[in-house]
Structures are given as C-alpha cells and as structure tokens.
Write an enzyme that holds these catalytic residues in place. Structure first.
Site, short mmCIF file in Angstrom:
data_model
loop_
_atom_site.label_atom_id
_atom_site.label_comp_id
_atom_site.label_asym_id
_atom_site.label_seq_id
_atom_site.Cartn_x
_atom_site.Cartn_y
_atom_site.Cartn_z
N LYS A 55 9.71 5.49 10.41
CA LYS A 55 9.25 5.96 9.08
C LYS A 55 9.62 5.04 7.93
O LYS A 55 9.60 5.44 6.77
CB LYS A 55 9.70 7.40 8.77
CG LYS A 55 9.46 8.39 9.86
CD LYS A 55 8.10 8.28 10.51
CE LYS A 55 6.96 8.74 9.65
NZ LYS A 55 5.66 8.48 10.34
N HIS A 115 11.23 0.28 17.50
CA HIS A 115 12.16 0.94 16.57
C HIS A 115 13.60 0.76 17.07
O HIS A 115 14.53 1.39 16.55
CB HIS A 115 11.89 2.45 16.51
CG HIS A 115 10.64 2.84 15.77
ND1 HIS A 115 10.21 2.21 14.63
CD2 HIS A 115 9.74 3.84 16.01
CE1 HIS A 115 9.09 2.79 14.21
NE2 HIS A 115 8.80 3.77 15.02
N SER A 145 10.79 11.44 5.10
CA SER A 145 9.59 11.09 5.85
C SER A 145 9.76 11.42 7.34
O SER A 145 8.86 11.95 7.99
CB SER A 145 9.29 9.59 5.66
OG SER A 145 8.14 9.22 6.36
P1 A3P Z 1 5.84 9.17 3.86
O1 A3P Z 1 6.07 10.17 4.95
O2 A3P Z 1 6.99 9.11 2.90
O3 A3P Z 1 4.53 9.36 3.16
P2 A3P Z 1 5.94 4.50 9.74
O4 A3P Z 1 4.65 3.77 9.74
O5 A3P Z 1 7.14 3.65 9.92
O6 A3P Z 1 5.88 5.68 10.63
O7 A3P Z 1 6.13 5.04 8.25
C1 A3P Z 1 5.31 6.04 7.73
C2 A3P Z 1 5.60 6.15 6.27
O8 A3P Z 1 5.02 5.02 5.59
C3 A3P Z 1 4.96 7.38 5.65
O9 A3P Z 1 5.79 7.73 4.54
C4 A3P Z 1 3.62 6.82 5.22
O10 A3P Z 1 2.95 7.59 4.26
C5 A3P Z 1 4.07 5.48 4.65
N1 A3P Z 1 2.97 4.52 4.53
C6 A3P Z 1 2.05 4.19 5.44
N2 A3P Z 1 1.17 3.32 4.94
C7 A3P Z 1 1.55 3.09 3.66
C8 A3P Z 1 1.03 2.29 2.61
N3 A3P Z 1 -0.07 1.56 2.75
N4 A3P Z 1 1.68 2.31 1.42
C9 A3P Z 1 2.79 3.05 1.24
N5 A3P Z 1 3.33 3.83 2.21
C10 A3P Z 1 2.71 3.85 3.40
#
Ligand code: A3P
Length: 302
Positions: A55, A115, A145
């Site tokens: 996340k 991860h 998140s």
């Molecule tokens: P949130 O749950 O705070 O919205 P991962 O890809 O490591 O699983 O992380 C997911 C997190 O990154 C989520 O956070 C998601 O919304 C955010 N995320 C994904 N794409 C994004 C983007 N283009 N800009 C900002 N945040 C992004």
C-alpha cells in the site's frame, strides 16, 4: 509443497486466506508452502524489480515504469492488468496463479514486483545486480490504506476492528511484517546496491521530478511531451478509471471493490480522518523509538 501440486483455493465470498510465519514475517500460507522455490528464484541481470511495503504506491510506480519502458505508449500499457504485466514474485494465489510461474514464463527484460523485506528478498536479485525501485509511504497513511485493503481483499486476513488493526500494524503483526523494519532495511541497502529509493509524498508533490528520476534510473530518455503524457496517464483520477490499472479485473471473490475500492483516495494526510488524538500520540511515541538512529525521514502531510 511444489507450485504445481497446489490445488485451487476456490475461496467463497467473505472467506479468507490463512497466514503463517516465514523467518518471523507473516505471509499468506500458499507463500509459506512454496517458500523454498521463492527464495531460490533466479533473477536475471536485466530484471527491474519494484519493491514496496504493501500500500505504499506499488501500482502507481508500476504504471509509471511500464509507461517509461514503453516510451509513453498508452495502448501498450493497457495490454494487460498490472498483476500480469508485473509478476509478483512471492504471491501464490491458486485462483489467479503464481508470481514465480508468471515470471519464469516472461520474456526479458522482465518487470517484477515484491513486498518482501530486504532480508527475505531472494538473494539472486542482489547477486545479479538488478535495478530495484523502492517506493516508501509515510506510516500513518500506509496504515490506513492497508486497513482498507485488508477489508476488501480475501487474500489477506480479516483486519478486525480499526483499533485492533492499529495495534497489529504497530507490532508488525501484519503480512510482510513491520513497516518500520521494512523501510529502514531497504534504506540501509540502497547505498550498497542499485536501488532507487522514492517517496509517495514526493511523487504527489512533484510527479515530473520523480518520474524523471525513474526514467534516468532506467536508462531512458524521453521528451517533455512524453513526460506530460505519463504524468497525466498515471494520475490518480485517470488510473482509477483504467481497468488495466485499478484491479477491477481480479475476481470479486478476491477483491471486493464495493467494500473499499483499490483506488481509494490516493491522498497524503488521509490518516487524520481515522487516527484519534490518543492513537496519534501513541503512534508518535512508538515511532520515535522504532525510527531512532535512522537518517530516513517522512512527511505525513503536504
Ligand atoms: P489509498 O488506499 O490511500 O487510496 P499499492 O499499489 O501499493 O497497493 O498502493 C495502493 C495505494 O496507492 C492506494 O492508496 C491507492 O489509492 C494509491 N494509488 C494508486 N495509484 C495512485 C496514483 N496514481 N496516485 C496516487 N495514489 C495512488
């Protein structure tokens, strides 16, 4: 257990995967059952690995890297969902497949995801000198998140209440272990290996500068118009609508976006809507102890 012997899980809605420990780090049991294969994974020198604590902005980084690799060609980046474009090396989920099998079947140059904390990274990546991009996110937003992701993802245990999950996160009793150890471990490794260490908050603040860093690290050179295209295509609002980047292609029994969308808020400072004053004080005091002595610093609001 070898990968080919694994039976499909056939999880029903609301059923959860079990977890167990690998060298003190919680992992889904299919990963534990095939750990020897994962540990012995053979990287190739031209593999590019994206590493994150869950996340921290993995999918965002993946989309940027893929677009850079494809010289800003949007159609090429829409060729498949993220999890097929970037094998997730330690992920074994029988309804979907195994990251190792996917990686082994992929032609080079491969783009891979992990991860794993640095001490669990298959040694071959460092031995072969693979380029690694590490994306880190401030602990408070990362926690919030991850909590929401647990709720919508049957591939992780039920998080329990917010209060319970808060304590589990602080104690590192979550899959992939302690956030503090993860970010510190990779931080310490970055000066010894070809690791580009990035921050989610900087990417939010100044995507052009961070995307340029990734481009240079990858040995690519793209013009400003192409960079503009990449910034736009990888913005939160556009990625949220992109079925090849928003994880809606994963079956609903595994990820239930009606509980919490994968592309949830994409913000810095969202933790303020969840932390109580007492939790914030407890978090800060614990953080000070766990992060003592490191040069690594984060900002948790913009
Ligand atoms: P949130 O749950 O705070 O919205 P991962 O890809 O490591 O699983 O992380 C997911 C997190 O990154 C989520 O956070 C998601 O919304 C955010 N995320 C994904 N794409 C994004 C983007 N283009 N800009 C900002 N945040 C992004």
């Amino acid at each position: 257990m070898a990968l080919k012997e694994m039976k499909p899980l056939n999880l029903k809605r609301n059923e959860r995967i079990d977890v167990d420990y690998i060298k003190g780090i919680l992992q889904p049991t299919p990963t534990c059952a095939t750990w020897d294969d994962i540990w012995n994974f053979q990287a190739k020198p031209d593999d590019l690995l994206i590493s994150t604590y869950p996340k921290a902005g993995t999918t965002w980084t993946q989309e940027i890297v893929d677009m850079i690799q494809n010289d800003g060609n949007i159609e090429k980046s829409k060729r498949a969902p993220t999890h097929l474009r970037f094998p997730f090396i330690e992920w074994v989920f029988p309804p979907i497949g195994s990251g190792l099998n996917q990686a082994n079947a992929m032609p080079s140059p491969r783009m891979l995801k992990t991860h794993l904390p640095i001490q669990l990274l298959p040694p071959s990546f460092l031995e072969k000198g693979c380029k690694i991009i590490y994306m880190a996110r401030n602990a408070k937003d990362n926690l919030v998140s991850y909590y929401h992701f647990h709720k919508m993802n049957a591939g992780l245990p039920d998080p329990g209440t917010w209060e319970e999950y808060f304590e589990d996160f602080l104690e590192g009793r979550v899959c992939w272990g302690s956030w503090h150890d993860h970010v510190k471990g990779w931080w310490d490794a970055k000066d010894k290996y070809p690791i580009l260490y990035l921050f989610y908050e900087n990417m939010k603040k100044d995507p052009r500068s961070e995307i340029r860093k990734i481009m240079e690290f990858m040995g690519k050179s793209l013009d400003e118009d192409t960079l503009d295209k990449i910034i736009y295509h990888t913005s939160f609002d556009i990625m949220k609508k992109n079925p090849m980047a928003n994880y809606t292609s994963v079956p609903g029994e595994i990820m239930d976006h009606s509980v919490s969308p994968f592309m949830r808020k994409g913000a810095v400072g969202d933790w303020k809507s969840y932390f109580t004053v007492a939790q914030n004080e407890r978090f800060d005091e614990d953080y000070k102890r766990k992060m003592m002595g490191t040069t690594l610093t984060f900002c948790s609001h913009l």
